[in-house]
Design an enzyme around this catalytic site. Structure first.
Site, mmCIF file in Angstrom:
data_model
loop_
_atom_site.group_PDB
_atom_site.id
_atom_site.type_symbol
_atom_site.label_atom_id
_atom_site.label_comp_id
_atom_site.label_asym_id
_atom_site.label_seq_id
_atom_site.Cartn_x
_atom_site.Cartn_y
_atom_site.Cartn_z
ATOM 1 N N ARG A 27 49.844 27.024 29.274
ATOM 2 C CA ARG A 27 48.857 26.012 28.889
ATOM 3 C C ARG A 27 49.496 24.642 28.704
ATOM 4 O O ARG A 27 48.790 23.633 28.618
ATOM 5 C CB ARG A 27 48.154 26.401 27.590
ATOM 6 C CG ARG A 27 47.429 27.743 27.643
ATOM 7 C CD ARG A 27 46.825 28.088 26.297
ATOM 8 N NE ARG A 27 45.866 27.084 25.897
ATOM 9 C CZ ARG A 27 44.578 27.097 26.263
ATOM 10 N NH1 ARG A 27 44.143 28.076 27.038
ATOM 11 N NH2 ARG A 27 43.749 26.154 25.895
ATOM 12 N N TRP A 71 50.769 20.017 26.079
ATOM 13 C CA TRP A 71 50.551 19.374 27.374
ATOM 14 C C TRP A 71 50.066 17.978 27.022
ATOM 15 O O TRP A 71 48.917 17.762 26.673
ATOM 16 C CB TRP A 71 49.495 20.125 28.198
ATOM 17 C CG TRP A 71 49.238 19.471 29.507
ATOM 18 C CD1 TRP A 71 48.228 18.623 29.829
ATOM 19 C CD2 TRP A 71 50.039 19.587 30.688
ATOM 20 N NE1 TRP A 71 48.342 18.210 31.117
ATOM 21 C CE2 TRP A 71 49.444 18.782 31.678
ATOM 22 C CE3 TRP A 71 51.184 20.305 31.001
ATOM 23 C CZ2 TRP A 71 49.974 18.661 32.957
ATOM 24 C CZ3 TRP A 71 51.717 20.190 32.270
ATOM 25 C CH2 TRP A 71 51.113 19.380 33.219
ATOM 26 N N ASN A 97 44.469 21.405 19.951
ATOM 27 C CA ASN A 97 44.320 21.409 21.410
ATOM 28 C C ASN A 97 42.988 20.718 21.713
ATOM 29 O O ASN A 97 41.936 21.148 21.240
ATOM 30 C CB ASN A 97 44.286 22.838 21.961
ATOM 31 C CG ASN A 97 43.857 22.846 23.429
ATOM 32 O OD1 ASN A 97 44.196 21.951 24.183
ATOM 33 N ND2 ASN A 97 43.040 23.828 23.781
ATOM 34 N N GLY A 98 43.035 19.649 22.470
ATOM 35 C CA GLY A 98 41.812 18.903 22.783
ATOM 36 C C GLY A 98 42.109 17.416 22.839
ATOM 37 O O GLY A 98 43.280 17.007 22.842
ATOM 38 N N GLU A 467 41.323 18.093 53.497
ATOM 39 C CA GLU A 467 41.696 18.876 52.312
ATOM 40 C C GLU A 467 41.341 20.355 52.489
ATOM 41 O O GLU A 467 42.114 21.239 52.126
ATOM 42 C CB GLU A 467 41.018 18.300 51.056
ATOM 43 C CG GLU A 467 41.327 19.014 49.762
ATOM 44 C CD GLU A 467 42.804 19.123 49.414
ATOM 45 O OE1 GLU A 467 43.145 19.938 48.549
ATOM 46 O OE2 GLU A 467 43.626 18.433 50.060
ATOM 47 N N GLU A 474 47.755 26.237 53.461
ATOM 48 C CA GLU A 474 48.767 26.472 52.416
ATOM 49 C C GLU A 474 48.811 27.927 51.943
ATOM 50 O O GLU A 474 49.867 28.489 51.731
ATOM 51 C CB GLU A 474 48.425 25.642 51.178
ATOM 52 C CG GLU A 474 48.863 24.212 51.198
ATOM 53 C CD GLU A 474 48.625 23.586 49.833
ATOM 54 O OE1 GLU A 474 49.560 23.608 49.018
ATOM 55 O OE2 GLU A 474 47.496 23.131 49.577
ATOM 56 N N HIS A 490 37.825 13.430 71.805
ATOM 57 C CA HIS A 490 38.956 12.658 72.356
ATOM 58 C C HIS A 490 40.198 13.525 72.500
ATOM 59 O O HIS A 490 41.311 13.017 72.521
ATOM 60 C CB HIS A 490 39.239 11.453 71.459
ATOM 61 C CG HIS A 490 38.057 10.544 71.311
ATOM 62 N ND1 HIS A 490 37.544 9.798 72.342
ATOM 63 C CD2 HIS A 490 37.255 10.323 70.232
ATOM 64 C CE1 HIS A 490 36.479 9.119 71.912
ATOM 65 N NE2 HIS A 490 36.279 9.435 70.648
HETATM 66 C C1 AGP Z 1 48.720 20.603 47.515
HETATM 67 O O1 AGP Z 1 48.058 21.783 47.310
HETATM 68 C C2 AGP Z 1 50.180 20.737 47.545
HETATM 69 N N1 AGP Z 1 50.672 21.350 46.390
HETATM 70 C C3 AGP Z 1 50.899 19.443 47.921
HETATM 71 O O2 AGP Z 1 50.357 18.955 49.122
HETATM 72 C C4 AGP Z 1 50.798 18.335 46.872
HETATM 73 O O3 AGP Z 1 49.517 17.813 46.835
HETATM 74 C C5 AGP Z 1 51.794 17.224 47.238
HETATM 75 O O4 AGP Z 1 53.094 17.770 47.225
HETATM 76 C C6 AGP Z 1 51.699 16.046 46.268
HETATM 77 O O5 AGP Z 1 52.028 16.456 44.979
HETATM 78 P P1 AGP Z 1 51.755 15.474 43.742
HETATM 79 O O6 AGP Z 1 50.291 15.247 43.657
HETATM 80 O O7 AGP Z 1 52.313 16.214 42.563
HETATM 81 O O8 AGP Z 1 52.506 14.195 44.013
#
Ligand code: AGP
Length: 594
Positions: A27, A71, A97-98, A467, A474, A490
């Site tokens: 956390r 955090w 926490n909050g 994304e 990934e 294209h």
């Molecule tokens: C995303 O799922 C990846 N973990 C990776 O592309 C990440 O977004 C990139 O390494 C940038 O990381 P950051 O936002 O901690 O700078």
């Protein structure tokens, strides 16, 4: 998101507090501390992991105590900002926490009444408020203090001479662990599973008073009976709150992440970031730098800022900018990074500053290098993101970009207020997407059989296509590409066949008709099409192989609901393929090398 723990019983509190805290480090883990009560209050805390603190701690005598693993949201990770925080006389220790949104105002008030503060945290106002209202009844003093507080909290209070712990929650989780002649209070189940599996979940507005032999809960001022539950999870499962993977848990945390991040900005009395610091340069354009998922957020940011602020925006890959990018005069720069430690982005910040530019960082980790070298930092409140695949941090970054744009837009009041209302409704809309998980799962099972998948979108949803493809790549290792839909003809058309499904993101905006045309072109080349479309647009079903319906939102907010749907799609496709989702091969959560 921090982890808090309280223990009161027959055993020495220290070892129990430390082992429970180590179970809560998922956390937050940038600093920690404990307080144990015996004749007085002993407080030990530092900007280290729990294990390191345990190594240097002497044996503290006392069978009641509280602990915290942090955090950071307000104030960098440091010994003085670590919890527990105390009142002026050191008799009251509080772990929290909050986020307290009105802490600045409360702090000024308390200082004018003679209280002195040592930290930069929002939390420190709590022990001082309790001290202010204390007249011999601890629960009453805490109730009075909580009436002054705006924001979210789960707190545990320990006071010298009071043989009890008092806990309260609003909008942050808190449980009571029931032991035999001992009891526990904690942010979450993993903290106490080594000692008991009998728990009570406190509800918003509850105040729990526990001693070694008793547990009382008051809800809205009257004594209430909360149901006892028996937990059957393993500790690891519990850390994932019962979800199979941290990624799925983090996807489901997004309604709260949006509420927390927006709550911070939209109710802040002090400006969160002094945009003026950038606009003083007579801002003519904005440059946003980032990598990976943060870069896709930057691309969405380009559309948001250009539409709402009306100035040209460049979103550039930090790794490219470092070798070719030019910083134009009167450029306001934003660097987006979840971890705040990505080498390419840090280098770009340094390079920009070297060119005389000023940089606002949008970061999720307080005290990270990016937040230290940038001129200013806008923090996202996504909490720790454990899964390598970024999900909730992306959504929190978009909230920061919407806020930056809205707080500097030239829109008429009604449009601006309409958008703020739309923002406040987003947690509910995202929850609707999460509630349609099973439909998305079907789409994912279908996709999981393919080797190559394309994502297409237009306008503000082009980066969403990128994304969606990045998430699928990934964690499922399917070769996925995101394209601006108009680009397919294209070149990429050549790759289309019945073996290359296309995910088409169809938003109800000025790109709608063009997207329908692109879908027909893709279908004509034999590729199966899965459309992501807004409610009320089911008719599109006739055109495509299957439809994933997302809630209707203002077009400028469509990237939020669309991306959450694509996160779930990627997650389940990877699950159907049996991939190690939280820690995919060849990747790291924070890329600290160029
Ligand atoms: C995303 O799922 C990846 N973990 C990776 O592309 C990440 O977004 C990139 O390494 C940038 O990381 P950051 O936002 O901690 O700078």
């Amino acid at each position: 998101m921090c982890g808090i723990i309280g223990y009161i019983g027959q055993r020495q509190a220290q070892p129990i507090l430390l082992s429970s805290l180590s179970r809560l480090e998922y956390r937050g883990y940038d600093s920690c501390g404990i307080a144990v009560a015996s004749s007085g209050l002993e407080v030990y805390k530092d900007a280290v992991r729990v294990e390191a603190l345990a190594k240097v701690l002497l044996q503290l005598d006392g069978t009641a105590g509280v602990g915290h693993t942090r955090w950071a949201t307000h104030g960098e990770p440091s010994q003085v900002n670590a919890h527990p925080h105390c009142d002026c006389n050191g008799n009251i220790a509080v772990v929290h926490n909050g986020v307290i949104n009105n802490f600045q105002k409360l702090k000024q008030q308390l200082i004018s009444e003679g209280h002195s503060f040592v930290s930069e945290t929002d939390t420190e106002v709590i022990p001082h408020l309790i001290e202010k209202y204390y007249d011999g009844n601890l629960e009453k003093a805490i109730e009075a203090a909580l009436l002054d507080i705006e924001g979210s909290y789960a707190i545990i209070v320990l006071m010298v001479g009071e043989p009890k712990l008092v806990a309260a929650r609003r909008d942050s989780p808190l449980i009571i662990g029931i032991g035999d002649r001992e009891n526990f209070i904690a942010s979450d189940v993993p903290a106490i599973l080594d000692y008991t599996n009998r728990v009570i979940y406190l509800e918003d507005g509850d105040i729990g008073v526990i001693t070694a032999d008793s547990i009382k809960v008051r809800g809205e001022g009257t004594e209430v009976k909360r149901k006892q539950h028996r937990i059957s999870w393993s500790i690891e499962d519990a850390q994932k709150a019962g979800y199979e993977h941290f990624m799925l848990k983090e996807i489901h945390e997004q309604p709260k992440v949006i509420r927390d991040t927006l709550g911070r900005y939209l109710s802040a009395t002090e400006p969160v970031a002094d945009w003026a610091m950038i606009t003083d340069t007579g801002l003519e354009n904005i440059l946003i730098l980032a990598c990976g998922t943060s870069y896709n957020a930057a691309l969405v940011g380009k559309y948001i800022l250009e539409e709402l602020v009306g100035i040209p925006v460049r979103a550039e890959l930090a790794s490219e900018f470092n070798y070719y990018g030019q910083a134009l005069a009167r450029t306001g720069a934003i660097a987006i990074t979840q971890s705040g430690e990505t080498a390419d982005t840090l280098k770009a910040i340094k390079r920009l500053k070297g060119l005389g530019g000023k940089v606002v960082a949008i970061a999720n980790v307080v005290g990270s290098t990016a937040s230290r070298i940038a001129d200013q930092t806008v923090y996202t409140l996504a909490g720790p993101e454990i899964s390598v695949a970024a999900t909730k941090s992306f959504t929190a970054q978009l909230m920061a970009l919407y806020w930056l744009a809205l707080s500097h837009s030239k829109l008429d009041i009604s449009r601006r207020d309409g958008l703020i209302t739309g923002l406040r409704r987003l947690p509910g809309k995202v929850q609707q997407v999460l509630d349609s998980e099973d439909e998305i799962k079907e789409g994912a099972e279908y996709l999981s059989k393919y080797k190559d998948v394309f994502f297409i979108g237009r306008g503000i949803n082009f980066p969403v296509a990128l994304e969606g493809a990045l998430k699928l790549k990934e964690i499922s290792y399917i070769h996925a590409e995101g394209y601006a839909a108009g680009e397919l003809k294209h070149g990429p058309f050549a790759l289309l066949s019945s073996d290359t499904p296309v995910i088409a993101i169809v938003a109800q905006d000025n790109t709608y008709e063009a997207m329908l045309t692109n879908i027909k072109e893709v279908k004509a080349r034999g590729s199966p099409v899965v459309a992501l479309a807004g409610e009320g647009n089911e008719a599109i079903g006739e055109l495509v192989d299957s439809v994933i319906i997302v809630p209707q939102v203002d077009a400028i907010f469509s990237p939020v609901v669309n991306t959450v749907a694509l996160q779930l799609l990627a997650y389940y496709a990877a699950r159907f393929r049996g991939c190690s989702i939280d820690f995919p091969r060849n990747l790291a959560k924070s890329v600290t090398v160029e």
